[in-house]
Scaffold this motif. Sequence first.
Motif, PDB file in Angstrom:
ATOM      1  N   GLU A  72      11.156  -3.775  38.570  1.00  0.00           N
ATOM      2  CA  GLU A  72      11.614  -2.582  38.303  1.00  0.00           C
ATOM      3  C   GLU A  72      12.298  -2.830  37.139  1.00  0.00           C
ATOM      4  O   GLU A  72      12.093  -3.811  36.351  1.00  0.00           O
ATOM      5  CB  GLU A  72      12.379  -2.364  39.154  1.00  0.00           C
ATOM      6  N   LEU A  73      12.872  -2.081  36.266  1.00  0.00           N
ATOM      7  CA  LEU A  73      12.994  -1.890  35.482  1.00  0.00           C
ATOM      8  C   LEU A  73      14.635  -2.296  35.496  1.00  0.00           C
ATOM      9  O   LEU A  73      15.284  -2.336  37.069  1.00  0.00           O
ATOM     10  CB  LEU A  73      13.781  -0.113  35.047  1.00  0.00           C
ATOM     11  N   GLU A  74      15.244  -3.107  34.271  1.00  0.00           N
ATOM     12  CA  GLU A  74      16.587  -3.764  35.062  1.00  0.00           C
ATOM     13  C   GLU A  74      17.948  -2.732  34.559  1.00  0.00           C
ATOM     14  O   GLU A  74      18.243  -2.469  33.499  1.00  0.00           O
ATOM     15  CB  GLU A  74      16.689  -5.310  33.972  1.00  0.00           C
ATOM     16  N   GLN A  75      17.718  -2.646  35.581  1.00  0.00           N
ATOM     17  CA  GLN A  75      19.467  -1.200  35.286  1.00  0.00           C
ATOM     18  C   GLN A  75      20.067  -1.580  34.718  1.00  0.00           C
ATOM     19  O   GLN A  75      20.493  -0.863  33.453  1.00  0.00           O
ATOM     20  CB  GLN A  75      20.275  -1.394  36.454  1.00  0.00           C
ATOM     21  N   SER A  76      20.765  -2.511  34.095  1.00  0.00           N
ATOM     22  CA  SER A  76      21.804  -3.106  33.535  1.00  0.00           C
ATOM     23  C   SER A  76      21.178  -3.872  32.025  1.00  0.00           C
ATOM     24  O   SER A  76      22.083  -4.411  30.615  1.00  0.00           O
ATOM     25  CB  SER A  76      23.162  -4.422  33.509  1.00  0.00           C
ATOM     26  N   SER A  77      20.231  -3.689  31.385  1.00  0.00           N
ATOM     27  CA  SER A  77      19.574  -4.574  30.121  1.00  0.00           C
ATOM     28  C   SER A  77      19.926  -3.027  28.909  1.00  0.00           C
ATOM     29  O   SER A  77      20.291  -3.357  27.920  1.00  0.00           O
ATOM     30  CB  SER A  77      18.068  -4.752  30.432  1.00  0.00           C
ATOM     31  N   ARG A  78      20.100  -1.732  29.980  1.00  0.00           N
ATOM     32  CA  ARG A  78      19.664  -0.664  27.903  1.00  0.00           C
ATOM     33  C   ARG A  78      20.614   0.747  29.116  1.00  0.00           C
ATOM     34  O   ARG A  78      21.062   0.707  30.551  1.00  0.00           O
ATOM     35  CB  ARG A  78      18.263  -0.260  27.768  1.00  0.00           C
ATOM     36  N   LEU A  94      27.960   7.856  30.871  1.00  0.00           N
ATOM     37  CA  LEU A  94      26.465   6.180  30.680  1.00  0.00           C
ATOM     38  C   LEU A  94      26.389   6.163  31.697  1.00  0.00           C
ATOM     39  O   LEU A  94      26.230   6.550  32.979  1.00  0.00           O
ATOM     40  CB  LEU A  94      27.803   5.050  30.423  1.00  0.00           C
ATOM     41  N   LEU A  95      24.955   6.252  31.027  1.00  0.00           N
ATOM     42  CA  LEU A  95      23.786   6.548  32.100  1.00  0.00           C
ATOM     43  C   LEU A  95      23.105   5.112  31.764  1.00  0.00           C
ATOM     44  O   LEU A  95      23.183   4.495  30.379  1.00  0.00           O
ATOM     45  CB  LEU A  95      22.812   7.099  31.781  1.00  0.00           C
ATOM     46  N   ASP A  96      22.638   4.013  33.254  1.00  0.00           N
ATOM     47  CA  ASP A  96      21.679   3.040  32.850  1.00  0.00           C
ATOM     48  C   ASP A  96      20.230   3.638  32.603  1.00  0.00           C
ATOM     49  O   ASP A  96      20.018   3.623  33.369  1.00  0.00           O
ATOM     50  CB  ASP A  96      22.665   1.694  34.010  1.00  0.00           C
ATOM     51  N   LEU A  97      19.656   2.157  33.113  1.00  0.00           N
ATOM     52  CA  LEU A  97      18.377   1.767  32.284  1.00  0.00           C
ATOM     53  C   LEU A  97      17.707   2.558  34.162  1.00  0.00           C
ATOM     54  O   LEU A  97      15.761   3.063  33.970  1.00  0.00           O
ATOM     55  CB  LEU A  97      17.558   0.908  32.565  1.00  0.00           C
ATOM     56  N   GLY A  98      18.645   1.850  35.616  1.00  0.00           N
ATOM     57  CA  GLY A  98      18.085   2.618  36.447  1.00  0.00           C
ATOM     58  C   GLY A  98      18.326   4.024  37.414  1.00  0.00           C
ATOM     59  O   GLY A  98      18.378   4.521  37.762  1.00  0.00           O
ATOM     60  N   GLY A  99      19.673   4.892  35.472  1.00  0.00           N
ATOM     61  CA  GLY A  99      19.501   6.239  36.615  1.00  0.00           C
ATOM     62  C   GLY A  99      20.508   6.798  36.891  1.00  0.00           C
ATOM     63  O   GLY A  99      21.453   7.273  37.475  1.00  0.00           O
ATOM     64  N   ALA A 100      21.312   5.408  37.249  1.00  0.00           N
ATOM     65  CA  ALA A 100      22.683   5.170  37.291  1.00  0.00           C
ATOM     66  C   ALA A 100      24.194   6.239  36.575  1.00  0.00           C
ATOM     67  O   ALA A 100      23.895   5.454  35.463  1.00  0.00           O
ATOM     68  CB  ALA A 100      23.398   4.325  38.298  1.00  0.00           C
ATOM     69  N   VAL A 101      25.084   6.664  37.125  1.00  0.00           N
ATOM     70  CA  VAL A 101      26.094   7.304  35.962  1.00  0.00           C
ATOM     71  C   VAL A 101      26.639   6.197  36.173  1.00  0.00           C
ATOM     72  O   VAL A 101      27.570   5.534  37.428  1.00  0.00           O
ATOM     73  CB  VAL A 101      26.629   8.238  36.282  1.00  0.00           C
ATOM     74  N   VAL A 102      27.185   5.295  35.186  1.00  0.00           N
ATOM     75  CA  VAL A 102      28.300   4.034  35.359  1.00  0.00           C
ATOM     76  C   VAL A 102      29.511   4.131  34.902  1.00  0.00           C
ATOM     77  O   VAL A 102      30.403   3.568  35.377  1.00  0.00           O
ATOM     78  CB  VAL A 102      27.056   2.725  34.498  1.00  0.00           C
ATOM     79  N   ALA A 103      29.688   5.210  33.919  1.00  0.00           N
ATOM     80  CA  ALA A 103      30.777   5.865  33.438  1.00  0.00           C
ATOM     81  C   ALA A 103      30.388   6.751  33.106  1.00  0.00           C
ATOM     82  O   ALA A 103      29.575   8.075  33.211  1.00  0.00           O
ATOM     83  CB  ALA A 103      31.103   4.838  31.988  1.00  0.00           C
TER      84      ALA A 103
END
Length: 412
Positions: A72-78, A94-103
Motif C-alpha cells: 500500500e502507499l505509505e501515508q506519511s511519506s509525502r 494538507l493531504l497525505d499520500l493515503g488521502g487523509a486530511v492531516v491539517a
Amino acid sequence: MHGIGPGHANARSTIIDAIRAAGVVSRTRLVAATGLTGATVSKEVRALLDEGLVVETGNAPSTGGRSQVLLELEQSSRYAAGLHLDHDGVTAVLLDLGGAVVAEQRVRWTSEVAPQSVVDTMVVRVHAMLDGIRAPRDRLLGIGVVSPGPMTPGEGIVMSRPAMRGWVRFPLAERLRQASHLPVVVDNDATASAVGELWTGGARGSTAFAALYMATGIGSGTVVDGVPYRGASLSVGEIGHVCVELDGPECWCGNSGCIEAVAGPGAVVAEARAAGLQVRDSGLTVVEAFAEVVKLARRGDRTAKRIVQRSAEHLAVAAQTLCSLMAVDLLLLTGTGFDIAGDLYLPAVRERLARSFAAHEGPGVRVEVSRHAQRSPAVGAAALVLQESLVPRQFNTLLAIEPDTVVVPSAR
Ligand SMILES: [Zn+2]
C-alpha cells in the motif's frame, strides 16, 4: 494502455496509480491489472519501497500457492498542500499520500485584500501546517490552488463573478511558486473536487464519475478512467450555466435563465427574502444566507421548504444532464451548498435519475453526498498535486498536429 488517449507517462506512475486505486494490492494483482511484466513490476515496486513511497503491509490469505505480500502507499511519506481561494478567504489543507486530511486552516477577510499579501499568507500557512504535524519540508510535493471559475497556470483566474474581479489575470501560480519555491498547480474548484474523490476513496469502484458542485456557484467535474476530463476549453463542466428558462433571470455570465441564476443558493436566498422570510441581509455570504433558509426549511417553515424543494428539482435537472451526457456510474454531490443541504437535495436528484434514460438500460447511477463536501475544493487542490507529481499522464499529441503548408512551385 497504448491506444489513443491518455496513458500513464511510465511504468512507475502506472503502478502508483494502481496501488492508489486498489488501496491494498499484491504484486501478482498489479501484474494482472497493469499489463506490465512481472519483472517490471518487481523492479518498480522495489524502487518505490526504497524511496519509502510504498510499504509492505502483511499477507493476503494463501490460496494454495505461496502467500502474497500486500502493498500500500505509505501515508506519511509525502504530503500535498491544497488551497481554495474564494472571495471571502482561503481554506488550506494538507493531504497525505493515503488521502487523509492531516491539517486544515482557514483565513477569512472582510474587506478587499491585495492578492500579493494573500499569496504571502498562503505560504506561511502551508509551512505552519507542515510544522504542526512535524513533517520535514522535503516531504511536501507541491501546492495546488483552486478558485471558482476558469484558471490557467499563466493567467490565473480568467473570468470571475463580481466578488473576485480583483483577482482576474493576477499571475497566482507564478507568484506562489516564487514565494514557496515549490511546484504549483491550478484548476477550477469543481474539477479539483472530482480529483479529490479519486485520492480520498470517495469514487472507489467507479470507472467514470462526476462531482456536482454547489457553493456560491454551481459547476461540475468529471473523471473517466482516473483522468479528469478537461475538454478543449476552460469552460468545461459549467453545468450551472445550462439554460433552463429561456426568459429567465439574467445571469452574471452574460446569459439568462441559467440553472445557477434560477435555482442556485443566491436565487434561493433572493426568493426567500422576496417571500418575506427573515434572512439577515448584512454580513452574510451567499452560502451563509442559504444556510439560514435551509434552517427554516428544516424547522418546518412551509415557504422555505417549497423554495428549497424547487431549487432541488432544478439541481436534479443539472444532475440528470450531467449523468446522461457523460454516462457516469457515480455522482457525488459536493461543495458547501451540499454540505449544508445535501440530504434535502438527494431525494430529488435520485428520483429524477431513476426516471432517466440511463436508468432503463442498466444499474443506473449511484448518488451520494461527498464525505468532503464542505472542503472539497481544498482537498481536490491537494489531490491535483499528488496526481501531477506521482501519476503524470502522457496524452496522445498526434491528433493535434497541424498539417504543413504545401508550397507549390510557381509555373514559369
Ligand atoms: Zn449563467
